[in-house]
Structure formats: structure tokens, C-alpha cells
Design an enzyme around this catalytic site. Structure first.
Site, PDB file in Angstrom:
ATOM      1  N   ASN A 251      25.632  82.253  55.918  1.00 49.32           N
ATOM      2  CA  ASN A 251      25.310  83.378  56.789  1.00 49.32           C
ATOM      3  C   ASN A 251      25.849  84.669  56.153  1.00 49.32           C
ATOM      4  O   ASN A 251      27.056  84.841  56.044  1.00 49.32           O
ATOM      5  CB  ASN A 251      25.967  83.134  58.160  1.00 49.32           C
ATOM      6  CG  ASN A 251      25.693  84.248  59.155  1.00 49.32           C
ATOM      7  OD1 ASN A 251      25.240  85.317  58.795  1.00 49.32           O
ATOM      8  ND2 ASN A 251      26.000  83.978  60.415  1.00 49.32           N
TER       9      ASN A 251
ATOM     10  N   CYS B 289      24.804  90.771  62.564  1.00 49.80           N
ATOM     11  CA  CYS B 289      23.721  90.032  61.902  1.00 49.80           C
ATOM     12  C   CYS B 289      22.340  90.611  62.203  1.00 49.80           C
ATOM     13  O   CYS B 289      21.363  90.270  61.532  1.00 49.80           O
ATOM     14  CB  CYS B 289      23.779  88.565  62.293  1.00 49.80           C
ATOM     15  SG  CYS B 289      25.356  87.830  61.881  1.00 49.80           S
TER      16      CYS B 289
ATOM     17  N   HIS C 220      17.071  85.375  60.738  1.00 49.12           N
ATOM     18  CA  HIS C 220      18.446  85.520  60.254  1.00 49.12           C
ATOM     19  C   HIS C 220      18.972  84.115  59.974  1.00 49.12           C
ATOM     20  O   HIS C 220      18.775  83.189  60.769  1.00 49.12           O
ATOM     21  CB  HIS C 220      19.299  86.218  61.314  1.00 49.12           C
ATOM     22  CG  HIS C 220      20.765  86.092  61.064  1.00 49.12           C
ATOM     23  ND1 HIS C 220      21.325  86.413  59.851  1.00 49.12           N
ATOM     24  CD2 HIS C 220      21.782  85.665  61.856  1.00 49.12           C
ATOM     25  CE1 HIS C 220      22.630  86.196  59.911  1.00 49.12           C
ATOM     26  NE2 HIS C 220      22.935  85.736  61.119  1.00 49.12           N
TER      27      HIS C 220
END
Ligand code: UT7
Length: 332
Positions: free
Chosen positions: A285, A114, A255
């Protein structure tokens, strides 16, 4: 002295959506639980014949178009992904570069989960500032649905597919340059978020996808706590090092893993709601793609203007984390 400037942004999401309601028919969960614990309402899912490179290509086309820089002048293409088209080779970056008609450029993928976009931002900055490259196309692209276990309610509610891209180019004007990028990692926490098998550590006879555990596994609650602690410290550090207060940040673009992580870090920095960019509800996500997708959202909404200061932060498998202070400096 040469600096690196953030010139343009683009993103792409596949059409099909997977809602919380859909997930209740797949695992023991509820819209209420997912919304309360994560802030996610839906995610986009690529079709079987739509690969990570296809998502990345569409995002990259937009970023290139908006940059005002000709594809012939792109001398490096870097893709951050943990769901590449092919396990080992060719890299997703080379596929995208070729489909864009970019020839003879350096092209490679990186794996930082990520935090991927913050990592490729630092790579672009370093190559440009060293004088080795002039115009770098960076892409965060993920088809996480390909590595998600849709029988595991602890992970399948979180992840979605999508891509975002940006063009970073050389400038002699310090006033428009990327200010700073931090990147870190700590393999001591590797087991918090991983795809345990399928790599060179696996026996050959264990390569069947499901049996081999090639899907993502996560110790969600522990990851959550380390994320909040690490990100809060990292973001405070980058602001302090650069003598910048959180009030000067126009857009805080974290993020998009979980609304509660974003809120905890935002609150610790005393960010006002209008500073915080939130897309987690609609995309879930998307790992390395989430930050450029979020930047693209504010760009397309007309909220991102030349000279705006963005604070990016990310955290993911590895563990990896990072943050960046970036001015939006379009050429056109
Ligand atoms: O982007 C990379 C980094 N990733 C992250 O930062 C993700 C970090 N982690 C998270 O976002 C959160 O930890 C989750 C959303 C994954 C989980 O939320 P949580 O508040 O940490 O829940 P938990 O894991 O502590 O589980 C609480 C309860 C458990 O039940 P018991 O043991 O209390 O009976 C779980 O079994 O919630 C249960 N549970 C669920 N219930 C309904 C776990 N997943 C679900 C679900 N639906 N989908």
C-alpha cells in the site's frame, strides 16, 4: 467550454525491497498470513537519503516527458502526500517543481491519505475547467516507511514507498475529457487510521517521534469493513450518475490497500479479472501513490491505449474516499 484531459502517466519505485520473509524477522508474522490476508508479497523502501520529493521528482519527470507539454507551460503542481519531506514547510510540490525547473507555477501539497490521487485529480479538473490553469502536473508520492512502526505487525506489513504522476491539460474536445470525479470525507471515523501526535495538538515536550506516536496507527479490521461498504457504494454511484455500466470500463484501477478489498468491490461491480489492475503484491500500500503507480504499470506493459476508459477508486485516513471516470487521452 474547457475540459480537462488526462495526458500522461509516470511512476518511480525505489530499488530496495522488503519481502514478507524479511518481515518475519522483524515481527511475529508469516508469509502465509500476509499473502492470505492482504495479497502483498513485497514492498519497495526508500533509502535514508531518498526523500518523498526525490521519488515524486522521478515520477514527474517521466509524466512530463511523455506528455509532450513543455515544463514552461506547466502552471500548477500539486502533490498528494502524507509523508512530506518537511512536516510543515516547504511543501513537497514546491521542491519537485523547483527541481524540475518549473518557475512561477502555483505549487502546494494536499493531505487526503490514500485518496490523495483522486483528490488532486479533482483539483486539477476544477482549476482547468474554471479557466484558471491550463496544464497541471499532479503527483502522488509517499515515503511511508518514514512513518511506519516496524514493531507493529498490524501496519508494517502493509505499507511501501513509491510515487506516480500525471499531466492533466485543457482541451475543448469533450470526447477526450475526464468524465467525472467524486471525493468525500467523514471525520467521524478519524481514529480508524491516524498519526495521533506530532501536530499542533501535541504538547511540545511530546515531540520525540516514537513517544509522540507520529507513526501510523490503524484499526485494520474496522477500516477494512468501512472501506468495502463505502467504496462499493461510491463506485456504483459514479457509474450510475454517468450512465456507464461496468462492462464499459477497460481498466478498473483501485487503490491498492488489500487484495480482499479490491476483490470485494470488483465482485460487487461484476468486474472481470482482466478489467482489474492489481499491483498490491509487488508494491504493498503506497497510499496516494498507489493509483498512478498502477496506471503506470499498465502503460508500461502496453495495455493502456488512447481512449481507454478507467475507473479509479480510493479510500484512506480521514476518512476520505473517492472515485473517478477517466479517459486516457495522450497528445502524442
Ligand atoms: O489504505 C488505507 C486504508 N487501509 C485499509 O483499507 C486497510 C484495511 N485493513 C486491512 O487490510 C486488514 O484489516 C488487515 C490486513 C490490516 C488485517 O487483516 P484482518 O483480516 O482484518 O485481521 P484482524 O485485524 O481481524 O486480525 C486477525 C488476527 C488477530 O489475531 P487474533 O486476535 O485473532 O488472535 C491479529 O492479532 O490476526 C492477527 N494479526 C496478525 N497475525 C499475523 C494481525 N496482524 C498480523 C500479522 N501477522 N501481520
Amino acid at each position: 467550454m474547457v475540459y480537462a484531459a488526462f495526458r500522461s502517466i509516470g511512476a518511480y519505485v525505489p530499488q530496495k525491497t522488503l519481502t514478507n520473509e524479511d518481515l518475519t524477522r522483524m515481527v511475529d508474522t508469516s508469509d502465509e498470513w500476509i499473502t492470505k490476508r492482504t495479497g502483498i508479497k513485497e514492498r519497495h523502501i526508500a533509502t535514508d537519503d531518498e526523500f518523498t520529493s526525490d521519488l515524486g521528482l522521478k515520477a514527474a519527470q517521466k509524466a512530463l516527458e511523455r506528455s509532450g507539454i513543455a515544463k514552461e507551460d506547466i502552471d500548477m503542481v500539486v502533490c498528494a502526500t502524507i509523508s512530506p519531506d518537511y512536516f510543515c514547510m516547504p511543501s513537497t510540490a514546491t521542491i519537485i517543481a523547483t527541481k524540475l525547473g518549473i518557475k512561477n507555477a502555483t505549487a502546494f501539497d494536499i493531505s487526503a491519505a490514500c485518496t490523495g490521487f483522486v483528490y488532486i485529480l479533482s483539483i486539477a479538473k476544477a482549476f482547468i475547467e474554471s479557466g484558471m490553469k491550463k496544464n497541471v502536473l499532479i503527483i502522488g508520492a509517499e515515503k511511508l516507511s518514514a512513518i511506519t512502526d516496524y514493531s507493529d505487525r498490524g501496519t508494517c506489513i502493509l505499507f511501501g514507498d513509491g510515487a506516480g504522476a500525471a499531466v492533466i491539460s485543457a482541451t475543448e474536445n469533450k470526447e477526450e475529457a475526464i468524465i467525472d470525479v467524486h471525493t468525500s470525507a467523514d471525520g467521524e471515523y478519524a481514529d480508524l487510521l491516524m498519526t495521533p501526535n506530532g501536530g499542533s495538538g501535541s504538547a511540545h515536550d511530546a515531540l520525540d517521534k516514537e513517544a509522540a506516536g507520529c507513526f501510523m496507527q490503524m484499526k485494520g479490521n474496522e477500516t477494512f469493513k468501512v472501506a468495502v461498504r463505502t467504496l462499493t457504494q461510491d463506485v456504483k454511484d459514479i457509474l450510475e450518475t454517468n450512465n456507464i455500466t461496468s462492462e464499459s470500463i477497460k481498466h478498473f484501477v483501485p487503490h491498492q490497500a488489500n487484495y480482499r478489498i479490491i476483490k470485494a468491490v470488483g465482485d460487487a461491480l461484476k468486474m472481470q479479472p482482466e478489467q482489474v489492475v492489481l499491483t498490491v503484491a509487488k508494491y504493498g500500500n503506497t497510499s496516494g501513490a498507489s493509483i498512478p503507480m498502477a496506471i503506470n504499470d499498465i502503460y508500461e506493459e502496453g495495455r493502456l491505449e488512447a481512449g481507454d476508459l478507467m475507473l479509479l477508486d480510493a479510500f484512506g485516513g480521514g476518512l476520505t474516499w473517492g472515485s473517478a471516470l477517466v479517459l486516457f487521452s495522450p497528445l502524442q
